[in-house]
Write an enzyme that holds these catalytic residues in place. Structure first.
Site, mmCIF file in Angstrom:
data_model
loop_
_atom_site.group_PDB
_atom_site.id
_atom_site.type_symbol
_atom_site.label_atom_id
_atom_site.label_comp_id
_atom_site.label_asym_id
_atom_site.label_seq_id
_atom_site.Cartn_x
_atom_site.Cartn_y
_atom_site.Cartn_z
ATOM 1 N N PRO A 154 -31.713 0.932 -19.702
ATOM 2 C CA PRO A 154 -32.342 1.332 -18.439
ATOM 3 C C PRO A 154 -31.618 2.514 -17.805
ATOM 4 O O PRO A 154 -30.394 2.566 -17.771
ATOM 5 C CB PRO A 154 -32.217 0.075 -17.575
ATOM 6 C CG PRO A 154 -32.124 -1.051 -18.548
ATOM 7 C CD PRO A 154 -31.366 -0.490 -19.719
ATOM 8 N N HIS B 37 -32.388 -16.386 -23.188
ATOM 9 C CA HIS B 37 -31.109 -15.666 -23.105
ATOM 10 C C HIS B 37 -30.556 -15.659 -21.683
ATOM 11 O O HIS B 37 -29.889 -14.698 -21.276
ATOM 12 C CB HIS B 37 -31.288 -14.243 -23.629
ATOM 13 C CG HIS B 37 -31.795 -14.182 -25.041
ATOM 14 N ND1 HIS B 37 -31.022 -14.549 -26.122
ATOM 15 C CD2 HIS B 37 -33.017 -13.829 -25.542
ATOM 16 C CE1 HIS B 37 -31.727 -14.410 -27.231
ATOM 17 N NE2 HIS B 37 -32.935 -13.971 -26.909
ATOM 18 N N ARG C 36 -28.980 -9.051 -25.671
ATOM 19 C CA ARG C 36 -27.957 -8.422 -26.514
ATOM 20 C C ARG C 36 -26.546 -8.542 -25.944
ATOM 21 O O ARG C 36 -25.581 -8.140 -26.599
ATOM 22 C CB ARG C 36 -28.315 -6.947 -26.736
ATOM 23 C CG ARG C 36 -29.660 -6.776 -27.444
ATOM 24 C CD ARG C 36 -30.017 -5.315 -27.630
ATOM 25 N NE ARG C 36 -31.318 -5.152 -28.242
ATOM 26 C CZ ARG C 36 -31.926 -3.985 -28.432
ATOM 27 N NH1 ARG C 36 -31.314 -2.865 -28.042
ATOM 28 N NH2 ARG C 36 -33.110 -3.915 -28.991
ATOM 29 N N ARG D 5 -28.020 9.854 -31.662
ATOM 30 C CA ARG D 5 -29.290 9.420 -31.097
ATOM 31 C C ARG D 5 -30.317 10.505 -31.383
ATOM 32 O O ARG D 5 -30.001 11.537 -31.972
ATOM 33 C CB ARG D 5 -29.160 9.150 -29.600
ATOM 34 C CG ARG D 5 -28.828 10.382 -28.773
ATOM 35 C CD ARG D 5 -28.537 10.021 -27.329
ATOM 36 N NE ARG D 5 -27.170 9.538 -27.171
ATOM 37 C CZ ARG D 5 -26.719 8.948 -26.081
ATOM 38 N NH1 ARG D 5 -27.525 8.758 -25.054
ATOM 39 N NH2 ARG D 5 -25.468 8.537 -25.999
ATOM 40 N N LYS E 38 -18.368 23.284 -17.736
ATOM 41 C CA LYS E 38 -18.265 22.295 -18.807
ATOM 42 C C LYS E 38 -18.124 22.930 -20.188
ATOM 43 O O LYS E 38 -17.484 22.379 -21.072
ATOM 44 C CB LYS E 38 -19.506 21.383 -18.795
ATOM 45 C CG LYS E 38 -19.402 20.199 -17.861
ATOM 46 C CD LYS E 38 -18.449 19.181 -18.446
ATOM 47 C CE LYS E 38 -18.361 17.938 -17.592
ATOM 48 N NZ LYS E 38 -17.408 16.970 -18.154
#
Length: 296
Positions: free
Chosen positions: A2, A95, A122, A279, A169
């Protein structure tokens, strides 16, 4: 996991259903759910039981309930954590990790007691009790997240300071957007969506950005997140739901994330998937051309 819109949807639900109530006898069913609470499960239950809830707040992907004891009940949902408000007699979820019974508050039926439940398939999420520290504006912030930057929907977010820090950065733009110490609340989904909207490639060097590009990017981040909030967030499965167990439907409005080989809504070019930081990143090769001096 999320991101800001999903966590904000949960926060609003807690504000509606939990603020103003008090906790009864808290029960920790799985100690891993409170593993970040160093004194242990028994101490966690003792510190929360009997406390009243005065506010529900959020910074980035973290949310917390301010307790009348002066401490905070901090929650991070991890990959699959859910905070559900359920009738106390309802069957336990498979869960279910922590039960937090609620006393009836004004406007709620005392004959229909409810409880807040932390459900996590999880077990990457967690709850803990923490002290509050001043965040610089006179508002309390759990000490363990004092390093987390403000998010782009925070009224106190400093756009000029962010732009300066971003350019210092010297990294890929998407990596910077995912850095929660620079700007919080943005994850893989909304980074891809904001980059698509602002027509910037994820590998753009941050030091090469102009001030106007940063402003365009921030406007895109805010627009995407506000739109996601209006649709209850993004749910790809049953793991993300609001406090009433309802899924969000912003997934239907995504323009880049998860749309590999589907036509770009702006130009029709197939969206491409690339690997980044273990990812997937999704972008339009025409609208978001890879810069000549890309960092990756």
């Amino acid at each position: 996991m999320p991101e800001l819109p999903e966590v904000e949807v949960v926060r609003r639900g807690l504000e509606k259903w939990v603020v103003g109530a008090s906790f009864g006898e808290v029960e920790v069913l799985h100690p891993r759910a409170v593993r970040r609470h160093a004194p242990g499960a028994a101490d966690f239950a003792a510190r929360v039981s009997g406390c009243g809830v005065t506010e529900a707040r959020r910074r980035g992907k973290y949310l917390w309930l301010t307790l009348d004891s002066g401490e905070a009940l901090l929650a991070h949902l991890g990959m699959s954590g859910q905070l559900l408000v359920q009738p106390r007699h309802a069957a336990a979820e498979r869960h279910l990790r922590v039960r937090l019974p609620l006393t009836a508050r004004q406007g709620h039926d005392p004959e229909a007691p409810q409880e807040l439940r932390f459900v996590d398939q999880r077990t990457f999420g967690h709850l803990l009790v923490d002290r509050l520290v001043d965040d610089g504006t006179g508002t309390g912030l759990p000490s363990v997240i004092s390093h987390i930057a403000r998010d782009p929907l925070d009224p106190a977010f400093d756009e000029d300071a962010f732009a300066a820090a971003l350019c210092r950065k010297r990294t890929e733009l998407k990596r910077a957007l995912l850095d929660q110490s620079l700007i919080s609340g943005i994850g893989n989904i909304y980074a891809d969506e904001a980059l698509w909207m602002s027509q910037l490639h994820w590998a753009t060097p941050t030091e090469a950005l102009s001030r106007s590009q940063v402003a365009t990017l921030l406007a895109a981040v805010r627009e995407v997140m506000v739109a996601a909030l209006a649709q209850g967030g993004t749910s790809f499965d049953s793991l993300y739901v609001n406090v009433n167990g309802e899924s969000g439907y912003f997934a239907r409005s995504l323009n880049a994330y998860g749309r590999n080989d589907q036509p770009c809504a702006r130009c029709g070019t197939p969206i491409q998937r690339e690997t980044f930081m273990n990812r997937s990143s999704y972008s339009c090769p025409r609208c978001q051309p890879r810069p000549r001096h890309a960092r990756a």
